[in-house]
Design an enzyme around this catalytic site. Sequence first.
Site, PDB file in Angstrom:
ATOM      1  N   ASN A 162      12.185 -10.308  17.064  1.00  0.00           N
ATOM      2  CA  ASN A 162      11.243 -11.121  17.845  1.00  0.00           C
ATOM      3  C   ASN A 162       9.785 -10.725  17.558  1.00  0.00           C
ATOM      4  OD1 ASN A 162      11.152 -13.167  20.148  1.00  0.00           O
ATOM      5  ND2 ASN A 162       9.810 -11.560  20.899  1.00  0.00           N
TER       6      ASN A 162
ATOM      7  N   TYR B 162      10.192  -0.511  20.533  1.00  0.00           N
ATOM      8  CA  TYR B 162       9.078  -1.347  20.982  1.00  0.00           C
ATOM      9  C   TYR B 162       7.761  -0.842  20.372  1.00  0.00           C
ATOM     10  CZ  TYR B 162       5.224  -2.872  23.955  1.00  0.00           C
ATOM     11  OH  TYR B 162       4.013  -3.349  24.401  1.00  0.00           O
TER      12      TYR B 162
ATOM     13  N   LEU C 140       8.927 -19.160  27.051  1.00  0.00           N
ATOM     14  CA  LEU C 140       9.288 -18.903  28.453  1.00  0.00           C
ATOM     15  C   LEU C 140      10.484 -17.961  28.584  1.00  0.00           C
ATOM     16  CD1 LEU C 140       8.809 -22.543  29.891  1.00  0.00           C
ATOM     17  CD2 LEU C 140       7.126 -20.685  29.797  1.00  0.00           C
TER      18      LEU C 140
ATOM     19  N   LEU D 170       5.611   1.405  37.174  1.00  0.00           N
ATOM     20  CA  LEU D 170       5.320   1.941  38.496  1.00  0.00           C
ATOM     21  C   LEU D 170       4.803   0.894  39.500  1.00  0.00           C
ATOM     22  CD1 LEU D 170       5.103   4.382  40.358  1.00  0.00           C
ATOM     23  CD2 LEU D 170       2.865   4.871  39.338  1.00  0.00           C
TER      24      LEU D 170
ATOM     25  N   SER E 116      -0.798  -1.410  21.951  1.00  0.00           N
ATOM     26  CA  SER E 116      -0.529  -0.630  23.152  1.00  0.00           C
ATOM     27  C   SER E 116      -0.867   0.836  22.914  1.00  0.00           C
ATOM     28  CB  SER E 116       0.967  -0.757  23.466  1.00  0.00           C
ATOM     29  OG  SER E 116       1.363   0.238  24.353  1.00  0.00           O
TER      30      SER E 116
ATOM     31  N   ASP F 120       4.568 -20.705  24.097  1.00  0.00           N
ATOM     32  CA  ASP F 120       5.399 -19.707  24.791  1.00  0.00           C
ATOM     33  C   ASP F 120       6.803 -20.293  24.897  1.00  0.00           C
ATOM     34  OD1 ASP F 120       6.566 -17.960  26.896  1.00  0.00           O
ATOM     35  OD2 ASP F 120       4.498 -17.290  27.160  1.00  0.00           O
TER      36      ASP F 120
ATOM     37  N   PHE G  83       9.219  10.123  39.194  1.00  0.00           N
ATOM     38  CA  PHE G  83       9.942  10.798  38.107  1.00  0.00           C
ATOM     39  C   PHE G  83       9.275  12.124  37.738  1.00  0.00           C
ATOM     40  CE2 PHE G  83      10.931   6.208  36.648  1.00  0.00           C
ATOM     41  CZ  PHE G  83      12.030   6.131  37.499  1.00  0.00           C
TER      42      PHE G  83
ATOM     43  N   LYS H  93       4.862  -2.389  17.445  1.00  0.00           N
ATOM     44  CA  LYS H  93       3.395  -2.463  17.599  1.00  0.00           C
ATOM     45  C   LYS H  93       2.707  -1.771  16.416  1.00  0.00           C
ATOM     46  CE  LYS H  93       3.302  -4.741  21.416  1.00  0.00           C
ATOM     47  NZ  LYS H  93       2.922  -6.153  21.357  1.00  0.00           N
TER      48      LYS H  93
HETATM   49  P1  NAD Z   1       4.982 -10.852  29.325  1.00  0.00           P
HETATM   50  O1  NAD Z   1       6.424 -10.675  29.005  1.00  0.00           O
HETATM   51  O2  NAD Z   1       4.599 -11.178  30.719  1.00  0.00           O
HETATM   52  O3  NAD Z   1       4.352 -11.963  28.354  1.00  0.00           O
HETATM   53  C1  NAD Z   1       4.827 -12.188  27.063  1.00  0.00           C
HETATM   54  C2  NAD Z   1       5.053 -13.685  26.907  1.00  0.00           C
HETATM   55  O4  NAD Z   1       5.508 -13.938  25.576  1.00  0.00           O
HETATM   56  C3  NAD Z   1       6.131 -14.218  27.868  1.00  0.00           C
HETATM   57  O5  NAD Z   1       5.627 -15.355  28.542  1.00  0.00           O
HETATM   58  C4  NAD Z   1       7.296 -14.587  26.954  1.00  0.00           C
HETATM   59  O6  NAD Z   1       7.996 -15.710  27.429  1.00  0.00           O
HETATM   60  C5  NAD Z   1       6.580 -14.864  25.635  1.00  0.00           C
HETATM   61  N1  NAD Z   1       7.377 -14.630  24.424  1.00  0.00           N
HETATM   62  C6  NAD Z   1       8.085 -13.532  24.073  1.00  0.00           C
HETATM   63  N2  NAD Z   1       8.665 -13.721  22.878  1.00  0.00           N
HETATM   64  C7  NAD Z   1       8.314 -14.962  22.454  1.00  0.00           C
HETATM   65  C8  NAD Z   1       8.591 -15.727  21.300  1.00  0.00           C
HETATM   66  N3  NAD Z   1       9.374 -15.273  20.316  1.00  0.00           N
HETATM   67  N4  NAD Z   1       8.044 -16.959  21.187  1.00  0.00           N
HETATM   68  C9  NAD Z   1       7.245 -17.458  22.170  1.00  0.00           C
HETATM   69  N5  NAD Z   1       6.962 -16.787  23.300  1.00  0.00           N
HETATM   70  C10 NAD Z   1       7.491 -15.555  23.426  1.00  0.00           C
HETATM   71  O7  NAD Z   1       4.233  -9.531  28.826  1.00  0.00           O
HETATM   72  P2  NAD Z   1       2.740  -9.057  29.076  1.00  0.00           P
HETATM   73  O8  NAD Z   1       2.784  -7.880  29.970  1.00  0.00           O
HETATM   74  O9  NAD Z   1       1.882 -10.196  29.415  1.00  0.00           O
HETATM   75  O10 NAD Z   1       2.384  -8.527  27.627  1.00  0.00           O
HETATM   76  C11 NAD Z   1       1.680  -9.303  26.681  1.00  0.00           C
HETATM   77  C12 NAD Z   1       1.513  -8.510  25.414  1.00  0.00           C
HETATM   78  O11 NAD Z   1       0.842  -7.292  25.692  1.00  0.00           O
HETATM   79  C13 NAD Z   1       2.826  -8.116  24.742  1.00  0.00           C
HETATM   80  O12 NAD Z   1       2.656  -8.196  23.345  1.00  0.00           O
HETATM   81  C14 NAD Z   1       3.020  -6.686  25.162  1.00  0.00           C
HETATM   82  O13 NAD Z   1       3.790  -5.970  24.231  1.00  0.00           O
HETATM   83  C15 NAD Z   1       1.583  -6.195  25.187  1.00  0.00           C
HETATM   84  N6  NAD Z   1       1.367  -5.047  26.068  1.00  0.00           N
HETATM   85  C16 NAD Z   1       1.741  -5.121  27.381  1.00  0.00           C
HETATM   86  C17 NAD Z   1       1.555  -4.015  28.220  1.00  0.00           C
HETATM   87  C18 NAD Z   1       1.985  -4.063  29.668  1.00  0.00           C
HETATM   88  O14 NAD Z   1       2.123  -2.998  30.278  1.00  0.00           O
HETATM   89  N7  NAD Z   1       2.182  -5.222  30.275  1.00  0.00           N
HETATM   90  C19 NAD Z   1       0.970  -2.846  27.713  1.00  0.00           C
HETATM   91  C20 NAD Z   1       0.590  -2.820  26.367  1.00  0.00           C
HETATM   92  C21 NAD Z   1       0.790  -3.921  25.542  1.00  0.00           C
HETATM   93  N1  UDP Z   2       6.993   6.257  37.372  1.00  0.00           N
HETATM   94  C1  UDP Z   2       7.645   6.746  38.468  1.00  0.00           C
HETATM   95  N2  UDP Z   2       8.570   5.940  39.081  1.00  0.00           N
HETATM   96  C2  UDP Z   2       8.862   4.686  38.645  1.00  0.00           C
HETATM   97  C3  UDP Z   2       8.163   4.198  37.510  1.00  0.00           C
HETATM   98  C4  UDP Z   2       7.249   5.019  36.887  1.00  0.00           C
HETATM   99  O1  UDP Z   2       7.422   7.871  38.896  1.00  0.00           O
HETATM  100  O2  UDP Z   2       9.725   4.028  39.233  1.00  0.00           O
HETATM  101  C5  UDP Z   2       5.955   7.094  36.715  1.00  0.00           C
HETATM  102  C6  UDP Z   2       6.210   7.414  35.246  1.00  0.00           C
HETATM  103  O3  UDP Z   2       6.987   8.585  35.133  1.00  0.00           O
HETATM  104  C7  UDP Z   2       4.791   7.575  34.713  1.00  0.00           C
HETATM  105  C8  UDP Z   2       3.966   6.607  35.580  1.00  0.00           C
HETATM  106  O4  UDP Z   2       4.753   6.358  36.741  1.00  0.00           O
HETATM  107  O5  UDP Z   2       4.312   8.884  34.964  1.00  0.00           O
HETATM  108  C9  UDP Z   2       3.671   5.276  34.885  1.00  0.00           C
HETATM  109  O6  UDP Z   2       4.898   4.724  34.440  1.00  0.00           O
HETATM  110  P1  UDP Z   2       4.978   3.269  33.799  1.00  0.00           P
HETATM  111  O7  UDP Z   2       6.401   3.045  33.397  1.00  0.00           O
HETATM  112  O8  UDP Z   2       4.360   2.299  34.747  1.00  0.00           O
HETATM  113  O9  UDP Z   2       4.014   3.343  32.536  1.00  0.00           O
HETATM  114  P2  UDP Z   2       4.153   4.219  31.183  1.00  0.00           P
HETATM  115  O10 UDP Z   2       4.940   5.449  31.477  1.00  0.00           O
HETATM  116  O11 UDP Z   2       4.846   3.322  30.215  1.00  0.00           O
HETATM  117  O12 UDP Z   2       2.756   4.535  30.793  1.00  0.00           O
END
Ligand code: NAD
Ligand code: UDP
Length: 346
Positions: free
Chosen positions: A98, A147, A32, A198, A123, A30, A216, A151
Amino acid sequence: MILVTGGAGYIGSHTVIELLNHNYQVVIVDNLCNSSEVILDRIKKITDKNFKFYNIDVTQKDELKKVFEENHIDSIIHFAALKAVGESVLKPLEYYKNNLVGALTLFELMKEYNVNNFVFSSSATVYGNSKICPIREDFQLSTTNPYGATKLMIEDVMRDLSKANENLNLAILRYFNPIGAHISGIIGEEPNGIPNNLMPYITKVATGTLTELSIFGDDYNTHDGTGVRDYIHVVDLAKGHLKALQKLEQNPGLITYNLGTGQGYSVLDLVKVFEEVNNIEIPYKITSRRPGDIDMCYADPTKAFIELGWTAEYGIERMCQDSWRWQRNNPYGYEKEDHFLDMGTC
Ligand code: NAD
Ligand code: UDP
């Protein structure tokens, strides 16, 4: 040995805990850029186990090579990515570079070092604006922002790699909306700046850092007019990765699963449950819709249940309790820990 990229992040750190608890040997890479070194000590505290850590950017092949040289990597779980949808619209080049270069570099090193097992953090965003819920894995894929495009592109690369090399075992895991935190309350989600999502917004209102939640839109086609999503406890999500790893050991080739609960909750539902279980009022106002938001998005998680034996165990109440325990104990997140402790000793 399991290589966990992004293992210091929100989902990665919870997954590392599950791996260590199941006696896997773990190496975290990582840089960081969105996490703190403090997390590493906390993982050790929770598990009483050790692991290796490299502060390396996964896009830097020469540096990453060292990790493959120095460790016998059996499988990779690839979390490292930039993940903020809005930011990706403003900084597309950073996101493409990235996220895409990071994944491609790993695929190259897998080839060079004969690593065949790979789990990818995808995702629900790859389903675009699906009009039908619950969403199944075979639904049409599309994206609406850079983004999401990263994916979907990485998924496409994985589909092509799998066709070209039958030795590869590749898992695409499509997460719905992860919230919650480890029960210890010492690790959790800490977004930079004002949260976009949220739950972190709600917890910042609960600590008093933010004054009120903006909901929203209340004119969506849902039971109360506010947006419906499939919130999943991050520990359940983490457990899904172990199930996927176990499945990869059976040489299945390419596998794709939704990781969600299958239950949709509206913004107002979540606010109400959070208030009730934590006994805190969350002031809110209804504002206009956020551009790009959809009415409803929830998973059909049947495939993961049948093929992986995985199902989400924690309900929405527990998710709200755990999110709050983490934020209440760490109102300034990880970075301000020293400041916080200093204040305590003054
Ligand atoms: P996060 O930002 O907390 O964790 C990602 C980690 O990757 C961080 O610690 C960051 O420092 C590290 N990182 C980023 N770019 C890097 C690089 N080039 N080299 C080394 N380290 C790097 O995010 P998260 O919520 O834990 O998400 C993890 C994964 O899940 C991501 O791929 C994200 O796209 C995916 N994801 C997250 C969500 C969500 O809502 N959190 C939903 C769907 C998918
Ligand atoms: N949302 C909201 N206020 C906020 C953040 C999110 O009303 O400050 C709503 C947003 O419109 C959605 C739900 O909460 O209906 C989840 O949003 P989030 O951004 O957490 O996830 P995503 O929309 O990416 O699934």
